[in-house]
Each structure stands twice: as C-alpha cells, then as structure tokens.
Design a protein around this motif. Structure first.
Motif: not given
Lengths: 328, 291
Positions: A114-115, A117-119, A121-122, A125-126, A238, A241, B227, B267, B271, B274, B278, B281
């Motif tokens: 999961i950790g 999987l976030i990257l 997505e983030a 967004a960026w 995705i 992946l 998430i 943004m 963000l 997330y 993170f 975690l």
C-alpha cells in the motif's frame, strides 16, 4: 579451448535474428508488436526481480515510468538530446527509488504494497498541477510532447527496446547466480532468518530496488521516445503496473522464464483485443484471476511440473556431447 | 486573528462531516483487514461500483439512491460472499501475496466493467436535496455533507452492535483477535472470512451512495478512496470503532483544511491525504494503535 554452452549460443542466435529484423524488411506492424513486447518484458523482468526474488510486492512501477518519461520530455524542452534524456530519466527514477527506500523499507508485506501504491497517485496529483516549462498549452493536465525525436525511426526504437529487454534478462540471470541473488531469495523466504544469518537486508533490498527502478525507468523513457507525448494520466497510468504484474503472475512468479512467457501472452492479448477498448482490460483481469486461482505457479510453473523442458534439454545435452566428442 | 478563525469554521465543519464518508468506506476495509490481515485493494473500486449501482437504479426506476439500497445491500452482500468463497479463500490458502494479486485482479475487472457499462464519463447522483444547504447561526451546512456524517454514524453504530450482540459478529471479532484460538473454539475461519467480506461489500454499497451524492465519480476514482480509507485504519487502529471515527474526521479535515489554508489549491487538496498516509506509514508502519 572452452566450448560455449549450446543454450548460450541458442539465445545469442535468437538475439542476432531479432536484431536483423528491421534490416531485412519485416512489416512495420511486427516491429510495433515486438517493441511493445520488449518494453513489457523489461518491466516484467524487473517486477519479477522485486516480487519473485526479493519478496517485495511493489505497486509503483508507474511512478518510475512516469518520472522517467517526464524527465525525458521536460529535458527535451530545455535542449537536452533524447539520448541523454533517456539515461537521465532512468537516473531520476533510480534517485526517486533511493529517496523513498528509507521510508518504504520500514514497511513490510501488505504495508509495503500500500505504501508504494500511494506514491504514483501522489505524483499524478503533483504533475496534474505543475508546469515547470512551456506556456499554457503545455504542462499540467495536458502534459508535454517529447521534442527532437523526429529523426528516430521505428527501427532505432526497436533496437533500443531489444537492447533494454536483453539487458534485463541478462541482468536477472547474472544476479541470480551471484551472492546478491542468494541474499535476495533468502530475504524473500524469511527476512528475519536472513538477517540473523548475516544478510544485510536493507542494503540488498535497496540494490534490487535501485536496479529495478533504473531498468523500469529506461524502459518507460524508451516508450516515450517511441510514442512522444506524455501527460499525468498516461504517464502514471495504472496499466504500467498491470502489464508487468500480469505478465509475471501469468507467466510464473519467481521463475526466470516466467516473465518471458507472460509478456508474450500479455502483449498478444493486448493487440488481439485492441479493438474492444475496456473489454480488453476486463478479459485480462479475468485471465489474471483464473491463473491466480487455478495455477498459482503460472504457466512456466505448470510447464516445469509436467516436465515440458525435459525433452529439449536432453536434446541439447546430446548435441553438446556429440560436439565435445568431435572436438576431441 | 478573529477573522482567520471565523473563516476557518466552514472548512472545519465540512471536514468533520466529510469524515463520515471516509468512516463508512474504512469500516468495510477494516473488517476484512482485521480477520484476514489482507488489504482488499479492490475496495475503492467496489465503492464506486456501489455508486454506479445507485446511479443505474435512479436511471431505470427513477427511485431515490437511498431507496436503491434496499436491493443494493443484499445484492452486494451475496456478491461479496461468493467472491470471497470462490476467489479469495482459494488464493488465501496459497499465500497472502496471491490473495493480494487476486484482489488486484478484482479491482481491474470491476473498473473495466464500470467503464464498459457506464462509459468513462464523470457522473453524480443528482437528487433534489443534494445541493441544498441550511443555516445554523452564521454557518451554512450542506445537506450532502450532513448525510455523509449521519450515514457514517449510522453504519458505525449498526456494525458495532452487530459485532457485539450476534454470534456471527462475535465470531468475526474472535477471529480477528486471535485466529488459531478462535478456530479451536469451533469457528470456521473460511466462513468468517466470507461473511466479513460480504459485510464489507454491504458497507461498500452504502458508501457508494454517500460518495455519489458528495463527489463526481468515474470508473477510475476508486484508488484514492482505497488509500484514504487505509490511512483511516492506520490512524484509527483495528477493531476500535472510536479510533476509526477519529481517523475519518482527521482525513476529512486534512482535505478541507489543506485546501482552505493553501487558498483553494486543488494540488494541496489532492496531495494532503496521500502525504499524511505516507508519513504515518513510514513513521509507524504497523499503525498508531497497531498491535
């Protein structure tokens, strides 16, 4: 004189024949299919290195691909030639892997999945709200086109893809026969036991993570030379992946030939179902589920189980024996 | 300073109310995670499937989305039961990784199915009351956010009573606390898994309606919810209803306050959750109240 193994010679022959394809006038559509296959194969090999041999279910290949593609595209806007952009993209992907390795390696198993999987997505967004270069028609949601690749022919990208795929196979082959591979499989089987047996868990995981990120990045950048337009939805999609994951699981996770078989099947399905849009993904998902439930070892595992390799291997050995006798 | 605080009030209220939605989504995920130690990666997509189900019911029968739950909840319950029985239980016997990949396969199938049936365009559950708001003193409260909060509270209380009072609920709690012992006491783990997944799907159906009333959705809007709800579980801890509730509020607040303090930047709004997941975690991988 040492006679090279016949299996080595056979793989070299396949490589040479493939490399000759653009020269001998193979139809362009074939080169397209094969290029996609090479990219998929490189990604799948690296995903197999992480999931099959290191035990890291890494759900962030699209972060590496997207970052490398964006580095290539933005680089081309500020005058970096695409050859340098290709390497720079892979380097940025590896650098990103290095940066995130400290937090993500603290997580284990499902938390790691999961950790990671976030990257992407983030990052998506960026990049959706970021415009480092260009005017209002570029950047943000619209993305960038890669400039300066007009002179690159399909043959060139084909060779690039072939080189990357061959390198990825060779790399995994070498790693598995080195100390690194032994350490990695020990970590996969039991992390605590590996650590107490003197394996530097963090460092070995980091090595395989960096190698995978670099190769995945270079494969992604190569794709964006072939199809020179990147946007956040495409770059961090995705499906980057899905491709390696499906290829590895269908072919056989943790087996060297698994990704090759799987990548061939996935690429074939992709072109076979290309006209059906979303149905294509639906069918691929169903196939993935069937394979996971019915044959968890994948197709390569099934082939090994029924002994399908026994006959060709014996044939090779017999021929090798003959050659040795004649040389004497 | 006073102006700043007064301006802060609307996003604060909105964040807390929005948290209710995240609580409903997280409860389903938490139930499966509790008994199987498996994150159902398809949970976000199943929530979106719930939204589409309500959307379809509105289109065909012209009924209110909440009314569609009368059919939707049993349907999702049965669907979840069989998915667990025939797919996840079988892969779970092989390894946790295989089950994770199976969940991923379900996510792909659900996403592409939504895309085939309802096209990739953004939709929303348009109802007469959805965009209304009313004033409480100087504050205006949107009905949809209030519905999220009420829905979250209702599902939480219902689930809590179920887990405490029924045999099945107690079996699920027991299996999530210590599975080997629970098995020795005569609880069939596979059955517990199936029911846990079925209840999680029923929660997803409710969450889908609330989500559809609050936001626009398309077939690919599932993963962000996965998430965020994972973050809620990590902050709130497993098995603690109050913790989950607080976790939901924290994520609602992160989103609305993040957007407010950055001057409405999309943004930051995207963000912030997330980054929060993170960071939590990486600081405490097993969760703040983790066991």
């Amino acid at each position: 004189m040492k006679i090279p193994r016949l299996t080595t010679l056979a793989s070299l022959a396949v490589l040479v024949v493939l490399a000759l394809f653009p020269v001998i006038g193979i139809p362009l559509s074939w080169l397209n299919y094969l290029f996609t296959f090479f990219i998929c194969l490189a990604l799948a090999n690296m995903w197999n290195l992480l999931a099959g041999y290191t035990g890291l279910i890494c759900l962030c290949p699209h972060a590496f691909v997207g970052l490398a593609g964006y580095t290539l595209a933005i680089g081309s806007w500020v005058g970096v030639p695409f050859q340098a952009g290709l390497i720079a993209g892979a380097a940025v992907a590896a650098l990103f892997a290095l940066l995130i390795s400290f937090p993500v390696f603290r997580m284990r198993g499902i938390y790691f999945a999961i950790g990671t999987l976030i990257l992407p997505e983030a990052l998506k967004a960026w990049f959706n709200y970021w415009r480092p270069v260009g005017n209002v028609y570029q950047g943000m949601g619209a993305g960038y086109s890669v400039t300066g690749v007009e002179g690159v022919t399909l043959g060139d990208t084909f060779w690039l893809g072939l080189a990357i795929a061959a390198a990825s196979i060779f790399l995994v082959h070498i790693i598995l026969r080195a100390r690194l591979g032994l350490g990695l499989t020990a970590i996969r089987d039991n992390e605590n036991t590996a650590a107490s047996a003197g394996v530097n868990v963090f460092r070995l995981k980091l090595y395989s993570f960096l190698i995978a990120a670099f190769i995945m990045g270079i494969a992604g950048a190569a794709y964006y030379i072939y199809s020179p337009r990147i946007n956040p939805v495409g770059g961090f999609n995705i499906s980057w992946l899905l491709l390696p994951l499906m290829a590895t699981v269908i072919g056989g996770e943790g087996l060297e030939e698994g990704p090759i078989i799987g990548a061939a099947i996935v690429t074939f399905l992709r072109f076979l179902l290309a006209d059906y849009g979303a149905w294509s993904l639906f069918i691929q998902g169903i196939i993935l589920l069937v394979v996971v439930v019915v044959m968890p070892q994948g197709i390569a595992g099934l082939l090994r189980q029924v002994g399908a390799y026994r006959f060709p291997l014996r044939l090779f050995q017999a021929v090798e024996g003959r050659i040795h006798e004649n040389v004497k | 300073m006073e102006d700043f605080l007064i301006e802060l009030a609307p996003p604060l209220i909105r964040g807390i109310l929005l948290g209710g939605l995240y609580v409903v989504i997280a409860l389903g995920l938490s139930l499966v995670f509790g008994v199987m130690k498996l994150i159902n990666v398809a949970h976000g997509d199943l929530v979106i499937l719930g939204s589409y189900f309500a959307y379809a019911a509105m289109g065909w029968l012209g009924i209110d989305p909440f009314l569609s739950l009368v059919v939707g909840v049993p349907l999702f319950f049965a669907f979840g039961f069989f998915v667990q029985k025939f797919i996840i239980n079988r892969t779970f016997r092989i390894s946790l990784d295989a089950a994770l990949i199976a969940c991923f396969g379900i996510s792909v199938v659900v996403q592409s199915l939504c895309q085939v049936i309802w096209t990739p365009f953004s939709r929303s559950l348009t109802t007469p009351y959805q965009l209304r708001s009313f004033a409480v003193g100087e504050l205006t409260i949107s009905v949809r956010y209030l519905l999220d909060f009420i829905g979250g509270l209702a599902v939480m209380i219902a689930l809590r009573e179920f887990l405490r009072r029924t045999y099945l609920g107690k079996a699920i709690s027991a299996a999530s606390q210590n599975e080997p012992v629970a098995e020795r006491m005569g609880i069939n783990p596979n059955r517990v898994y199936s029911f846990a997944f079925a209840i999680a799907m029923a929660c997803a159906a409710v969450a889908g309606v609330l989500q559809g009333l609050t936001f626009y959705f398309s077939p690919v809007s599932g993963p962000p919810f996965l998430i965020i709800s994972f973050g809620v579980i990590i902050i709130g801890g497993l098995g603690s209803m109050a913790g989950t509730f607080i976790g939901g509020m924290i994520f609602g607040l992160t989103q609305t306050l993040g957007a407010h303090l950055s001057g409405g930047s999309m943004m930051v709004q995207m963000l912030a959750p997330y980054l929060l997941v993170f960071v939590v975690l990486s600081v405490r991988p097993q969760g703040i109240f983790g066991r």
